[in-house]
Design a protein around this motif. Structure first.
Motif, PDB file in Angstrom:
ATOM      1  N   HIS A 108       0.802  -1.228   0.000  1.00 34.76           N
ATOM      2  CA  HIS A 108       0.000   0.000   0.000  1.00 34.76           C
ATOM      3  C   HIS A 108       0.838   1.284   0.000  1.00 34.76           C
ATOM      4  N   ASP A 109       1.996   1.277   0.687  1.00 33.19           N
ATOM      5  CA  ASP A 109       2.838   2.482   0.731  1.00 33.19           C
ATOM      6  C   ASP A 109       4.113   2.326  -0.113  1.00 33.19           C
ATOM      7  N   LYS A 158       5.795   5.499  -1.108  1.00 30.82           N
ATOM      8  CA  LYS A 158       5.872   6.513  -0.054  1.00 30.82           C
ATOM      9  C   LYS A 158       7.251   7.169   0.041  1.00 30.82           C
ATOM     10  N   HIS A 199       1.428   9.276  -3.323  1.00 26.45           N
ATOM     11  CA  HIS A 199       1.944   7.918  -3.148  1.00 26.45           C
ATOM     12  C   HIS A 199       0.854   6.845  -3.292  1.00 26.45           C
ATOM     13  N   HIS A 239      -6.189   4.005  -0.639  1.00 27.15           N
ATOM     14  CA  HIS A 239      -5.960   3.750   0.789  1.00 27.15           C
ATOM     15  C   HIS A 239      -5.899   5.024   1.630  1.00 27.15           C
ATOM     16  N   THR A 240      -5.611   6.171   1.018  1.00 24.49           N
ATOM     17  CA  THR A 240      -5.496   7.418   1.791  1.00 24.49           C
ATOM     18  C   THR A 240      -6.828   8.166   1.877  1.00 24.49           C
ATOM     19  N   ASP A 253      -4.557   0.545   7.703  1.00 23.76           N
ATOM     20  CA  ASP A 253      -3.555   1.611   7.639  1.00 23.76           C
ATOM     21  C   ASP A 253      -3.688   2.551   8.846  1.00 23.76           C
TER      22      ASP A 253
END
Ligand code: DGI
Ligand code: FE
Ligand code: FE
Length: 192
Positions: free
Chosen positions: A52-53, A56, A86, A112-113, A130
């Motif tokens: 997911h990251d 990043k 990201h 996801h964010t 998360d």
């Protein structure tokens, strides 16, 4: 863990700093736990958590360059707050660099964010994992949200979005239209 997951885990360890890798493992295992609770495939939840990251720790200049290269469209808020990039870029890299072909995993990374209206179970699991993974400590209401996540996932998603919007307002941060749309959608669903 499949061979694919094992190999991606090794690659992710190399592209993230120590703290981000620890957070990533926390999200992967928390996502697997939520997957057990909600009857989602563990392997896919774990893999989505691992990735997911993945974008990043890419420097901002390179993020913009990669978005041009892969034709990732950015909105005005993402241009002004590049740390948001990201998520979308990570979804594209999951496909292009890590060979993920599962669209639901790709979307779980992409949203996801900010979340998005009408998330699938897997998307909600990554969005929530998360926020609640054991390494997180600064959000308010975290204990309550951690418990709620295993009782009523939609209620947890709604509360995370509410608290995030509140936090962003107190910090005078720009709100991504998607974050607001997602909150409106889930807050509406809860009343029905
Ligand atoms: O990448 P992580 O730190 O693990 O977590 P994340 O991808 O959920 O990013 C969290 C940060 O993103 C958190 O500080 C809140 C912020 N965020 C979420 N929605 C928005 C936002 N920031 C802005 N400016 N606008 C948003 O709509
Ligand atoms: Fe993130
Ligand atoms: Fe994260």
């Amino acid at each position: 863990m499949t061979e694919e997951t094992r190999s991606i885990k090794k690659k992710i360890k190399k592209v993230l700093d120590k703290d981000r890798y620890q957070h990533t493992l926390g999200v992967a295992y928390t996502a697997a736990s939520l997957a057990m609770r909600y009857g989602v495939d563990l392997e896919r939840a774990f893999l989505a958590g691992l990735l997911h990251d993945c974008a990043k720790n890419i420097p901002n200049d390179d993020k913009f360059q990669l978005c041009r290269k892969y034709k990732v469209k950015l909105n005005d808020v993402e241009k002004k707050a590049p740390y948001l990039i990201h998520a979308k870029l990570g979804a594209t890299l999951a496909e292009k660099l890590y060979g993920v072909k599962d669209d639901e995993i790709v979307n779980a990374i992409k949203y996801h964010t900010t979340g998005r209206p009408g998330m699938t179970l897997l998307e909600k699991i990554i969005f929530t994992a998360d926020y609640i993974e054991p390494g997180r400590s600064n959000a308010q209401n975290l204990n309550e949200i951690r418990q709620l996540s295993f009782i009523d996932l939609d209620a947890a998603v709604t509360k995370i979005l509410y608290d995030t919007l509140q936090y962003l307002e107190t910090k005078d941060q720009l709100i991504d239209p998607m974050t607001q749309m997602t909150y409106d959608y889930y807050a509406g669903i809860r009343i029905k």
